[in-house]
Design an enzyme around this catalytic site. Structure first.
Site, PDB file in Angstrom:
ATOM      1  N   ASN A 152      -9.736   6.316  -7.075  1.00  0.00           N
ATOM      2  CA  ASN A 152      -9.875   5.292  -6.042  1.00  0.00           C
ATOM      3  C   ASN A 152      -9.731   5.822  -4.617  1.00  0.00           C
ATOM      4  OD1 ASN A 152      -7.205   5.768  -6.627  1.00  0.00           O
ATOM      5  ND2 ASN A 152      -6.565   3.667  -6.278  1.00  0.00           N
ATOM      6  N   GLU A 182       2.634   9.050 -10.214  1.00  0.00           N
ATOM      7  CA  GLU A 182       2.193   7.897  -9.407  1.00  0.00           C
ATOM      8  C   GLU A 182       1.283   7.077 -10.300  1.00  0.00           C
ATOM      9  OE1 GLU A 182       3.017   6.850  -6.606  1.00  0.00           O
ATOM     10  OE2 GLU A 182       4.014   8.531  -5.635  1.00  0.00           O
ATOM     11  N   CYS A 191      -3.678   0.836  -6.670  1.00  0.00           N
ATOM     12  CA  CYS A 191      -2.559   0.793  -7.621  1.00  0.00           C
ATOM     13  C   CYS A 191      -1.469  -0.195  -7.214  1.00  0.00           C
ATOM     14  CB  CYS A 191      -1.958   2.176  -7.754  1.00  0.00           C
ATOM     15  SG  CYS A 191      -1.551   2.877  -6.144  1.00  0.00           S
ATOM     16  N   GLU A 202       5.832  10.146  -3.158  1.00  0.00           N
ATOM     17  CA  GLU A 202       4.940  10.870  -2.273  1.00  0.00           C
ATOM     18  C   GLU A 202       5.238  10.408  -0.852  1.00  0.00           C
ATOM     19  OE1 GLU A 202       0.967  10.282  -4.135  1.00  0.00           O
ATOM     20  OE2 GLU A 202       1.241  12.355  -4.797  1.00  0.00           O
TER      21      GLU A 202
HETATM   22  P1  NAD Z   1      -6.534   7.734 -15.556  1.00  0.00           P
HETATM   23  O1  NAD Z   1      -5.138   7.674 -16.001  1.00  0.00           O
HETATM   24  O2  NAD Z   1      -7.602   7.374 -16.510  1.00  0.00           O
HETATM   25  O3  NAD Z   1      -6.894   9.216 -15.058  1.00  0.00           O
HETATM   26  C1  NAD Z   1      -6.139   9.840 -14.043  1.00  0.00           C
HETATM   27  C2  NAD Z   1      -6.411  11.331 -14.091  1.00  0.00           C
HETATM   28  O4  NAD Z   1      -5.779  11.890 -15.248  1.00  0.00           O
HETATM   29  C3  NAD Z   1      -7.881  11.730 -14.174  1.00  0.00           C
HETATM   30  O5  NAD Z   1      -8.110  12.841 -13.342  1.00  0.00           O
HETATM   31  C4  NAD Z   1      -8.041  12.103 -15.655  1.00  0.00           C
HETATM   32  O6  NAD Z   1      -9.073  13.029 -15.891  1.00  0.00           O
HETATM   33  C5  NAD Z   1      -6.687  12.718 -15.936  1.00  0.00           C
HETATM   34  N1  NAD Z   1      -6.281  12.736 -17.343  1.00  0.00           N
HETATM   35  C6  NAD Z   1      -6.597  11.856 -18.319  1.00  0.00           C
HETATM   36  N2  NAD Z   1      -6.000  12.204 -19.476  1.00  0.00           N
HETATM   37  C7  NAD Z   1      -5.279  13.320 -19.231  1.00  0.00           C
HETATM   38  C8  NAD Z   1      -4.425  14.146 -20.031  1.00  0.00           C
HETATM   39  N3  NAD Z   1      -4.191  13.890 -21.304  1.00  0.00           N
HETATM   40  N4  NAD Z   1      -3.838  15.208 -19.437  1.00  0.00           N
HETATM   41  C9  NAD Z   1      -4.044  15.467 -18.126  1.00  0.00           C
HETATM   42  N5  NAD Z   1      -4.840  14.733 -17.342  1.00  0.00           N
HETATM   43  C10 NAD Z   1      -5.451  13.656 -17.877  1.00  0.00           C
HETATM   44  O7  NAD Z   1      -6.594   6.861 -14.230  1.00  0.00           O
HETATM   45  P2  NAD Z   1      -7.864   6.377 -13.409  1.00  0.00           P
HETATM   46  O8  NAD Z   1      -8.585   5.369 -14.239  1.00  0.00           O
HETATM   47  O9  NAD Z   1      -8.595   7.554 -12.879  1.00  0.00           O
HETATM   48  O10 NAD Z   1      -7.171   5.665 -12.175  1.00  0.00           O
HETATM   49  C11 NAD Z   1      -6.720   4.364 -12.204  1.00  0.00           C
HETATM   50  C12 NAD Z   1      -5.237   4.321 -12.470  1.00  0.00           C
HETATM   51  O11 NAD Z   1      -4.543   5.124 -11.520  1.00  0.00           O
HETATM   52  C13 NAD Z   1      -4.668   2.929 -12.320  1.00  0.00           C
HETATM   53  O12 NAD Z   1      -3.744   2.687 -13.338  1.00  0.00           O
HETATM   54  C14 NAD Z   1      -3.986   2.985 -10.972  1.00  0.00           C
HETATM   55  O13 NAD Z   1      -2.972   2.053 -10.793  1.00  0.00           O
HETATM   56  C15 NAD Z   1      -3.483   4.385 -10.948  1.00  0.00           C
HETATM   57  N6  NAD Z   1      -3.228   4.808  -9.567  1.00  0.00           N
HETATM   58  C16 NAD Z   1      -1.931   4.993  -9.153  1.00  0.00           C
HETATM   59  C17 NAD Z   1      -1.662   5.342  -7.834  1.00  0.00           C
HETATM   60  C18 NAD Z   1      -0.260   5.539  -7.350  1.00  0.00           C
HETATM   61  O14 NAD Z   1      -0.087   6.191  -6.327  1.00  0.00           O
HETATM   62  N7  NAD Z   1       0.757   4.995  -7.982  1.00  0.00           N
HETATM   63  C19 NAD Z   1      -2.720   5.540  -6.945  1.00  0.00           C
HETATM   64  C20 NAD Z   1      -4.029   5.357  -7.407  1.00  0.00           C
HETATM   65  C21 NAD Z   1      -4.265   4.996  -8.721  1.00  0.00           C
END
Ligand code: NAD
Length: 484
Positions: A153, A250, A284, A458
């Site tokens: 995002n 995060e 998020c 962060e």
């Molecule tokens: P996601 O969890 O599907 O993927 C996040 C990242 O993790 C990607 O780069 C993905 O390739 C990687 N990944 C997936 N499986 C993995 C594994 N087993 N080992 C290592 N890496 C792995 O999330 P998304 O769909 O890309 O993003 C949306 C989510 O992120 C939402 O839940 C949102 O709330 C969260 N988010 C949190 C914050 C925060 O700062 N708290 C900020 C932005 C988004």
């Protein structure tokens, strides 16, 4: 539209690198579905090169005085600002977010982080402890090679929010962007090199979860910082624990916003708009459970619906557009599934609810009222433009229901009563709270979740603690008093 095909898929040891044997990663423009670039996931050889480069660079980088590391970061901040338009356009093409947003919230926020942590780099220090005539001191040391893994995002911001404190403390980093948005971290890497970062200090490798998983478990890696969903967080945290690695998580949220009947309704509606529809709801910390005190429910819904008339949907590259598509077809289907569930569970659809009949992955800004706490739309993170409005009677009830979730990323309260505002903020079980505003995350203050929404912070000075460790040195000034 500008050509966004990068020179190569990865950035390793100060230069672009590729290995087309890796699985294809296509970048599509979310407003049309058009393919705009093709990259390749990192093969084991690329992963190895990136980790080796970060490992080779870390001692020399850590040995530089903080002020010199900081200068590199601050130069990078200046370059980001100079190129803000180009970077924002790439970010818009990569994510589908309106240019109107990316111009102010992405490269600009990344520049803030590099500038701020660039300034802090020279001030990272330990302390002196006098122990009679003996004394001790502490050294704040870098951790070593850090892995950053990003969500889709805010790709530029996420990369910089991790890189800036990591590099300021003297660590090196291998960053894996989300496979949905691989472009912007490469630009950050290029800019850091141009700003004087030695080769290997910041590397980017592309790939899906398997590449992330391969990075985390490498013995050279000391720390993993993930931005992603709770289920991914659990896996990454568990994998990191095996090697006793430091982590920052995060993760996702289902944050509450409490609107009391003495609140400035327009400010509260503004907060609900920022906290539900900015970036088409793909944030998020969004306050997707909007608890409104029952006496102002109708007035609140009326004003919210009215203000949603100001949505300008269209090509995100058009600066007049303020509402863009979701990042992918898969995300669109997921969001539509949640909306269907909300209708089936008996919530009242006040506005929106449908896919927009045009190319790309647009969902109308959607507001549900009469939402009950147990409904799936009030419990699950949707990550799309869907607000659930619930009503409450008094402060105690509002707080209890706001906290009745396993998430704990953020929370907001709108009220004119000063004492109540602080009482409610103190009672919230959430890492980041806002009073009479929502979703503001300047780099000077910590950001992160409690409960299932994560650990570590962060931004702010706290981030320094999560990218460094203390060494204690005891200094004996007299003889050694041994028993025999
Ligand atoms: P996601 O969890 O599907 O993927 C996040 C990242 O993790 C990607 O780069 C993905 O390739 C990687 N990944 C997936 N499986 C993995 C594994 N087993 N080992 C290592 N890496 C792995 O999330 P998304 O769909 O890309 O993003 C949306 C989510 O992120 C939402 O839940 C949102 O709330 C969260 N988010 C949190 C914050 C925060 O700062 N708290 C900020 C932005 C988004």
């Amino acid at each position: 539209m500008r050509n966004v095909q990068p020179k190569a898929s990865h950035y390793v040891g100060g230069a672009y690198a590729d290995d087309t044997a890796g699985a294809a990663i296509d970048v599509t423009y979310a407003a049309t579905g058009e393919k705009v670039a093709r990259l390749h996931a990192a093969t084991p050889a690329i992963v190895e090169q990136a980790l080796a480069a970060a490992e080779a660079a870390r001692r020399e980088w850590a040995a530089l005085p903080g002020v010199e590391r900081g200068r590199v970061l601050r130069r990078a901040a200046d370059l980001l600002r100079e190129r803000n338009r180009e970077l924002s356009e790439i970010e818009t093409i990569d994510t589908g977010k309106p240019l109107q947003e990316t111009l102010v919230a992405d490269a600009a926020s990344a520049a803030d982080a590099l500038e701020w942590f660039g300034g802090i780099a020279a001030a990272v220090r330990g302390e002196h402890v006098q122990l009679g005539s003996d004394w001790a001191y502490t050294i704040r040391e870098p951790l070593g090679v850090c892995v950053g893994i990003g969500a889709w995002n805010y790709p530029t911001q996420i990369a910089a929010w991790k890189a800036a404190p990591a590099l300021a403390c003297g660590n090196t980093m291998v960053f894996k962007p989300s496979e949905e948005t691989p472009l912007c971290a490469l630009k950050l890497a290029e800019i850091l090199t141009e700003a004087g970062a030695p080769a290997g200090v910041f590397n980017v490798v592309q790939g899906r979860g398997d590449v992330g998983a391969a990075l985390i478990t490498d013995p050279r890696v000391a720390k993993v910082s993930l931005t992603g969903s709770v289920p991914t967080g659990r896996k990454v945290y568990a994998a990191a624990a095996e090697g006793m690695r430091h982590v920052t998580m995060e993760l996702g949220g289902k944050s509450p916003m409490l609107v009391f009947d003495d609140a400035d309704i327009d400010a509260a509606v503004g907060g609900a708009i920022l906290g539900n529809f900015y970036s088409s709801g793909q944030i998020c910390s969004n306050g997707t459970r909007v608890f409104v005190q029952s006496g102002i429910k109708e007035a609140f819904l009326e004003r919210l619906t009215e203000r949603l008339q100001g949505v300008v949907m269209g090509d995100p590259l058009d600066e007049a557009v303020n509402f863009g598509p979701l990042v992918s077809e898969a995300q669109l289907q997921k969001v539509l599934g949640h909306i269907e569930a909300g209708v089936a569970e008996g919530a009242t659809l006040v506005t929106g609810g449908k896919r927009v009949q045009r190319d790309g992955w647009y969902v109308e800004p959607t507001v549900f009222a009469d939402v009950a706490d147990g409904m799936s739309i009030a419990r699950e993170e949707i990550f799309g433009p869907v607000a659930s409005v619930l009503t409450f009677e008094d402060e105690a009830e509002g707080i209890a229901r706001a906290n009745a979730t396993s998430f704990g990323l953020a929370a907001g309260v709108f009220t004119a009563d000063l004492a109540r505002a602080h009482r409610v903020a103190a009672a919230f079980e959430a890492g980041t709270c806002w009073i009479n505003t929502y979703n503001l995350t300047p780099v000077e203050i910590g950001f992160g979740g409690s409960k299932q929404s994560g650990i570590g912070r962060e931004n702010g000075l706290g981030a320094i603690e999560h990218f460094s460790q203390l060494k204690t040195v005891y200094v004996g000034m007299g003889g050694v008093d041994a028993p025999y």
